[in-house]
Write a protein that holds these residues in place. Sequence first.
Motif, short mmCIF file in Angstrom:
data_model
loop_
_atom_site.label_atom_id
_atom_site.label_comp_id
_atom_site.label_asym_id
_atom_site.label_seq_id
_atom_site.Cartn_x
_atom_site.Cartn_y
_atom_site.Cartn_z
N ALA A 155 0.85 -1.20 0.00
CA ALA A 155 0.00 0.00 0.00
C ALA A 155 0.87 1.25 0.00
O ALA A 155 1.87 1.31 0.72
CB ALA A 155 -0.92 0.00 1.21
N PRO A 156 0.51 2.24 -0.79
CA PRO A 156 1.31 3.47 -0.82
C PRO A 156 1.08 4.29 0.44
O PRO A 156 0.11 4.08 1.19
CB PRO A 156 0.77 4.19 -2.06
CG PRO A 156 -0.65 3.73 -2.18
CD PRO A 156 -0.65 2.29 -1.71
N THR A 157 1.96 5.24 0.68
CA THR A 157 1.76 6.16 1.79
C THR A 157 0.57 7.08 1.50
O THR A 157 0.16 7.23 0.35
CB THR A 157 3.02 7.01 2.03
OG1 THR A 157 3.30 7.76 0.85
CG2 THR A 157 4.21 6.14 2.38
N LYS A 158 0.03 7.67 2.55
CA LYS A 158 -1.11 8.58 2.41
C LYS A 158 -0.79 9.89 3.12
O LYS A 158 -0.04 9.91 4.10
CB LYS A 158 -2.36 7.99 3.04
CG LYS A 158 -2.84 6.69 2.45
CD LYS A 158 -4.09 6.22 3.22
CE LYS A 158 -4.59 4.88 2.72
NZ LYS A 158 -5.78 4.43 3.49
N PRO A 159 -1.39 10.98 2.66
CA PRO A 159 -1.30 12.21 3.44
C PRO A 159 -2.01 12.01 4.78
O PRO A 159 -3.02 11.29 4.87
CB PRO A 159 -2.02 13.25 2.58
CG PRO A 159 -2.09 12.65 1.21
CD PRO A 159 -2.14 11.17 1.40
N LEU A 160 -1.51 12.61 5.81
CA LEU A 160 -2.09 12.44 7.14
C LEU A 160 -3.57 12.80 7.16
O LEU A 160 -4.35 12.18 7.89
CB LEU A 160 -1.32 13.32 8.14
CG LEU A 160 -1.71 13.18 9.62
CD1 LEU A 160 -1.41 11.78 10.12
CD2 LEU A 160 -0.99 14.22 10.46
N ARG A 161 -3.99 13.78 6.35
CA ARG A 161 -5.39 14.20 6.33
C ARG A 161 -6.33 13.10 5.87
O ARG A 161 -7.54 13.15 6.15
CB ARG A 161 -5.56 15.43 5.44
CG ARG A 161 -5.41 15.15 3.95
CD ARG A 161 -5.92 16.32 3.13
NE ARG A 161 -5.02 17.44 3.19
CZ ARG A 161 -4.00 17.61 2.34
NH1 ARG A 161 -3.74 16.69 1.41
NH2 ARG A 161 -3.24 18.66 2.42
N ASP A 162 -5.79 12.08 5.15
CA ASP A 162 -6.62 11.00 4.62
C ASP A 162 -6.60 9.77 5.51
O ASP A 162 -7.03 8.69 5.09
CB ASP A 162 -6.13 10.62 3.21
CG ASP A 162 -6.33 11.75 2.21
OD1 ASP A 162 -7.21 12.61 2.45
OD2 ASP A 162 -5.60 11.78 1.20
N THR A 163 -6.12 9.89 6.74
CA THR A 163 -6.07 8.75 7.66
C THR A 163 -6.97 9.02 8.86
O THR A 163 -7.54 10.10 9.00
CB THR A 163 -4.63 8.51 8.16
OG1 THR A 163 -4.25 9.58 9.02
CG2 THR A 163 -3.65 8.40 6.99
N GLU A 164 -7.10 8.02 9.70
CA GLU A 164 -7.93 8.15 10.90
C GLU A 164 -7.40 9.21 11.85
O GLU A 164 -8.12 9.69 12.74
CB GLU A 164 -7.98 6.81 11.64
CG GLU A 164 -6.60 6.37 12.13
CD GLU A 164 -6.60 4.97 12.68
OE1 GLU A 164 -6.65 4.84 13.92
OE2 GLU A 164 -6.55 4.01 11.89
N LEU A 165 -6.13 9.60 11.70
CA LEU A 165 -5.55 10.63 12.56
C LEU A 165 -5.94 12.03 12.14
O LEU A 165 -5.57 13.00 12.82
CB LEU A 165 -4.02 10.50 12.58
CG LEU A 165 -3.45 9.21 13.17
CD1 LEU A 165 -1.94 9.19 13.05
CD2 LEU A 165 -3.87 9.04 14.63
N SER A 166 -6.69 12.15 11.06
CA SER A 166 -7.09 13.49 10.60
C SER A 166 -7.98 14.18 11.61
O SER A 166 -8.06 15.43 11.62
CB SER A 166 -7.82 13.38 9.26
OG SER A 166 -9.01 12.60 9.39
N ASP A 167 -8.64 13.41 12.48
CA ASP A 167 -9.51 14.03 13.49
C ASP A 167 -8.72 14.92 14.45
O ASP A 167 -9.30 15.81 15.08
CB ASP A 167 -10.22 12.94 14.30
CG ASP A 167 -11.22 12.15 13.47
OD1 ASP A 167 -11.63 12.68 12.40
OD2 ASP A 167 -11.58 11.03 13.86
N TYR A 168 -7.42 14.66 14.54
CA TYR A 168 -6.59 15.43 15.48
C TYR A 168 -5.99 16.69 14.84
O TYR A 168 -5.25 17.41 15.50
CB TYR A 168 -5.46 14.54 16.03
CG TYR A 168 -5.96 13.37 16.81
CD1 TYR A 168 -6.33 13.51 18.15
CD2 TYR A 168 -6.13 12.12 16.21
CE1 TYR A 168 -6.81 12.43 18.88
CE2 TYR A 168 -6.61 11.04 16.93
CZ TYR A 168 -6.95 11.20 18.26
OH TYR A 168 -7.43 10.12 18.98
#
Length: 307
Positions: free
Chosen positions: A52-65
């Motif tokens: 799987a390629p890397t993702k921008p942080l905004r597109d992960t579950e951590l975007s809520d923070y």
Amino acid sequence: MSESESFEDNWYYQGNGRVLGPFKREAMIVAIMDRDIGPDTQVWNTSWAEEAPTKPLRDTELSDYLTSDAREKYAPKPVTDRLAWLLALFPVAFLFIDSALIYSYSPIAFSNGYLFAVPILYSLIALVDALSIRDSGRGKTPLYWFWIIPVYLAVRAKTLKRGMRFFWIWLVSSVLYGVVVFGIVDGGYLMPSLRPLPSCSSPMVIDTNKRLFDDAMRKNRNSYGSMIRSLQNALSSEYGSADYYSAYSHVSHSVKAADIVNIQQITETQDTRSCQGVVIPSRGPRMMIDYSITRRTGGVDIEMHSR
């Protein structure tokens, strides 16, 4: 935590031109709050497929923070550097304290209470600082290194990402302490010691003579060494017969110097004092002693002789 959940907490991200990690979820949240990573930071999680390629942080579950509300709620409390300054400059403070004590030949400088109290106090300051870092909400603190100050300061710098300045200040302070206290004031290894010779009745000299007396009595208690012969002679003079010593041989097994009185200086040169005094033992008659105080590289030597 299950095995799958533990995998979900292993994160990597790209920063400063290289891949950093693995990090637990809590560490990633702290990194977001500290603005070490942002919405565009490329991240990867071990629970994803290996290809799987890397993702921008905004597109992960951590975007809520990344929201302002989350920052207000989860941002770690600020950590002050006041105690870090105290730890780094601690050797300089005790440079003056120890120099004053050693210069005056104060017994405090070499007492067990002082030698143990200073490092304990030093470590307690580091422990309080480490607890403040832990209570700030950061996932990892240098808590367990509080008793090794240079290691603690290095781990603290890594945890707070504030650079190694306190470590280097501590190193310079410690070198300065060693040069001044041991190289000049106490030992005289780098230049002649600044201290005058202690007087014949100095508390340090008296305490040293007491220990020398006690050691001599203990080491020679089963022989006719010089200290025992002196005691034998004193007993024979006191009780009228040298044979009487055999009946009082047990005295040497427990006798110790209770005090040293009638102290007088006999001669004095630039590097040596010759003195005499009278030992009051814990048992038995008093004993005359001669002793000398001689300046040496590394301190002073005190030699005691029975009369």
